[in-house]
Design an enzyme around this catalytic site. Structure first.
Site, mmCIF file in Angstrom:
data_model
loop_
_atom_site.group_PDB
_atom_site.id
_atom_site.type_symbol
_atom_site.label_atom_id
_atom_site.label_comp_id
_atom_site.label_asym_id
_atom_site.label_seq_id
_atom_site.Cartn_x
_atom_site.Cartn_y
_atom_site.Cartn_z
ATOM 1 N N GLU A 15 46.481 27.319 25.610
ATOM 2 C CA GLU A 15 47.063 27.224 24.272
ATOM 3 C C GLU A 15 46.010 27.241 23.167
ATOM 4 O O GLU A 15 46.247 26.758 22.059
ATOM 5 C CB GLU A 15 47.910 25.953 24.172
ATOM 6 C CG GLU A 15 49.061 25.918 25.169
ATOM 7 C CD GLU A 15 49.769 24.577 25.200
ATOM 8 O OE1 GLU A 15 50.355 24.202 24.178
ATOM 9 O OE2 GLU A 15 49.739 23.907 26.246
ATOM 10 N N SER A 144 53.864 23.987 25.996
ATOM 11 C CA SER A 144 54.260 25.209 25.291
ATOM 12 C C SER A 144 54.953 26.238 26.183
ATOM 13 O O SER A 144 54.860 27.427 25.954
ATOM 14 C CB SER A 144 53.037 25.870 24.628
ATOM 15 O OG SER A 144 52.621 25.111 23.527
ATOM 16 N N TYR A 210 56.072 31.140 19.691
ATOM 17 C CA TYR A 210 54.984 31.405 18.758
ATOM 18 C C TYR A 210 54.979 32.800 18.159
ATOM 19 O O TYR A 210 53.996 33.205 17.538
ATOM 20 C CB TYR A 210 53.646 31.127 19.452
ATOM 21 C CG TYR A 210 53.522 29.681 19.868
ATOM 22 C CD1 TYR A 210 53.510 28.667 18.917
ATOM 23 C CD2 TYR A 210 53.466 29.317 21.212
ATOM 24 C CE1 TYR A 210 53.422 27.340 19.285
ATOM 25 C CE2 TYR A 210 53.371 27.983 21.587
ATOM 26 C CZ TYR A 210 53.344 27.007 20.622
ATOM 27 O OH TYR A 210 53.262 25.689 20.983
ATOM 28 N N ARG A 249 57.162 15.065 20.214
ATOM 29 C CA ARG A 249 58.384 15.869 20.173
ATOM 30 C C ARG A 249 58.949 15.978 21.577
ATOM 31 O O ARG A 249 58.223 16.331 22.514
ATOM 32 C CB ARG A 249 58.102 17.275 19.637
ATOM 33 C CG ARG A 249 59.352 18.007 19.141
ATOM 34 C CD ARG A 249 59.124 19.496 18.963
ATOM 35 N NE ARG A 249 59.142 20.186 20.236
ATOM 36 C CZ ARG A 249 58.139 20.922 20.714
ATOM 37 N NH1 ARG A 249 57.030 21.052 20.014
ATOM 38 N NH2 ARG A 249 58.238 21.520 21.883
ATOM 39 N N ASP A 251 61.940 17.512 24.225
ATOM 40 C CA ASP A 251 62.823 18.659 24.399
ATOM 41 C C ASP A 251 63.962 18.325 25.351
ATOM 42 O O ASP A 251 63.777 17.585 26.340
ATOM 43 C CB ASP A 251 62.029 19.846 24.954
ATOM 44 C CG ASP A 251 60.914 20.292 24.015
ATOM 45 O OD1 ASP A 251 61.064 20.082 22.783
ATOM 46 O OD2 ASP A 251 59.906 20.827 24.499
ATOM 47 N N GLU A 268 61.000 17.134 28.592
ATOM 48 C CA GLU A 268 59.611 16.709 28.486
ATOM 49 C C GLU A 268 59.307 16.189 27.084
ATOM 50 O O GLU A 268 60.074 16.427 26.144
ATOM 51 C CB GLU A 268 58.667 17.854 28.814
ATOM 52 C CG GLU A 268 58.755 19.030 27.844
ATOM 53 C CD GLU A 268 57.799 20.162 28.217
ATOM 54 O OE1 GLU A 268 56.625 19.866 28.496
ATOM 55 O OE2 GLU A 268 58.230 21.324 28.218
ATOM 56 N N ASN A 270 56.134 16.175 24.235
ATOM 57 C CA ASN A 270 54.860 16.757 23.796
ATOM 58 C C ASN A 270 54.152 15.756 22.902
ATOM 59 O O ASN A 270 54.641 15.432 21.819
ATOM 60 C CB ASN A 270 55.110 18.048 23.023
ATOM 61 C CG ASN A 270 55.892 19.062 23.841
ATOM 62 O OD1 ASN A 270 55.327 19.799 24.627
ATOM 63 N ND2 ASN A 270 57.205 19.081 23.671
ATOM 64 N N GLY A 274 52.948 21.338 18.252
ATOM 65 C CA GLY A 274 52.357 22.351 17.396
ATOM 66 C C GLY A 274 52.497 22.034 15.916
ATOM 67 O O GLY A 274 53.461 21.403 15.482
#
Length: 310
Positions: A15, A144, A210, A249, A251, A268, A270, A274
């Site tokens: 990433e 990601s 992205y 964050r 998901d 999951e 994060n 991002g």
């Protein structure tokens, strides 16, 4: 007195490019907020990183790294050894959240629903389906959506090699949950909002995340009020049980299909989400009236405040 911020970006994970974009955007925002920022493009030369940090003499380190080494507790451990204050989660929380199976086990203990899954070696996939189809193949410790594959009924070939999978190491296979992709940002002790992610083609993979125009972000997510609140609560519970700090964050999948169970499932968390123009945390903050510059400044001040509490 000007607050000196050393901002780590780049790194050497899968990433790297996203981290460079996140770091550059955050550096601009922090300078707008009045901070002195030293940007450091992190390489595998750790002695160089230490030297640059010592030269910068930061009040706080802003960690804008993503993926392995930046998000899994490794760079956090180095910063602890250097006795430097840093943003986001600590060593243990970062390592736990990065390991998808361990994170799910903890989150399930606080009453959040998770899909069935198991950890296996990639070569085991050649011996047959590890779960009933459809199922998802994921790297055990990546972010990601790097290397994510979905195996549907009728698929004749399953990726088993490093080249085909796009990653190396242990993998997690997880029951595929049909329906909607949702995400929730947490800022301190507050879950911000629920966003629905609608890829225009395929699923929400690395490219969809992205590439501008590949995915529609719908905020607030057009879902029933009780599911919306459940998602907010589940994200905050996940943030807390994993011991996260600053911003995270989480998901989810929401199975609203005709034959589905109507359940919300955690996927999951994060710990280094991002921070690009397409990123979800800044988008949710903006939805609540928090500018990007204010968000970045809050992350710095949150880290400094936690240092004072120790």
């Amino acid at each position: 007195m000007t607050c000196n911020v050393a901002l780590l970006k780049g790194g050497f994970s899968a990433e790297r490019e996203v981290s460079l974009a996140s770091g550059t955007a955050c550096a601009v925002a922090l300078r707008e907020a009045g901070y002195k920022v030293t940007e450091i493009d992190v390489s595998k030369d750790i002695s160089s990183l230490v030297s640059q940090l010592e030269e910068a003499k930061p009040s706080v380190v802003f960690n804008a790294l993503h993926g392995q080494w930046g998000e899994d507790g490794c760079v956090q451990g180095l910063l602890e050894l250097l006795e430097l204050t840093y943003t986001h989660s600590n060593v243990l929380s970062s390592a736990l959240a990065m390991h998808k199976e361990r994170a799910k086990a903890l989150v399930e203990q606080v009453g959040v629903r998770v899909p069935e899954s198991k950890s296996i070696l990639a070569r085991d996939l050649a011996m047959g389906d590890p779960l009933p189809r459809p199922y998802v193949i994921k790297p055990l410790s990546e972010g990601s959506s790097v290397g994510v594959h979905i195996v549907f009924q009728g698929d004749n070939h399953i990726a088993t090699s490093r080249k085909e999978l796009g990653f190396e190491g242990d993998i997690m296979v997880e029951r595929y949950i049909p329906g909607r992709e949702l995400t929730v940002a947490v800022m301190g002790d507050r879950a911000l909002a629920v966003t629905e992610l609608s890829p225009k083609q395929g699923f929400y993979d690395y490219e969809a995340k992205y590439t501008d125009g590949k995915t529609d972000h719908v905020i607030p997510a057009p879902i029933p009020d009780d599911i919306y609140q459940e998602a907010l609560d589940a994200a905050l519970k996940s943030h807390q049980v994993l011991g996260c700090h600053g911003v995270s964050r989480s998901d989810f999948r929401y199975d609203d299909t005709a034959d589905g169970d109507g359940g919300l499932y955690y996927l999951e968390t994060n710990t280094q989400p991002g921070m690009t123009d397409l990123s979800l945390v800044p988008e949710q903050a903006k939805y609540l009236g928090i500018s990007f510059s204010e968000l970045c400044a809050w992350m710095v001040e949150d880290a400094l405040h936690r240092k004072e509490e120790i």
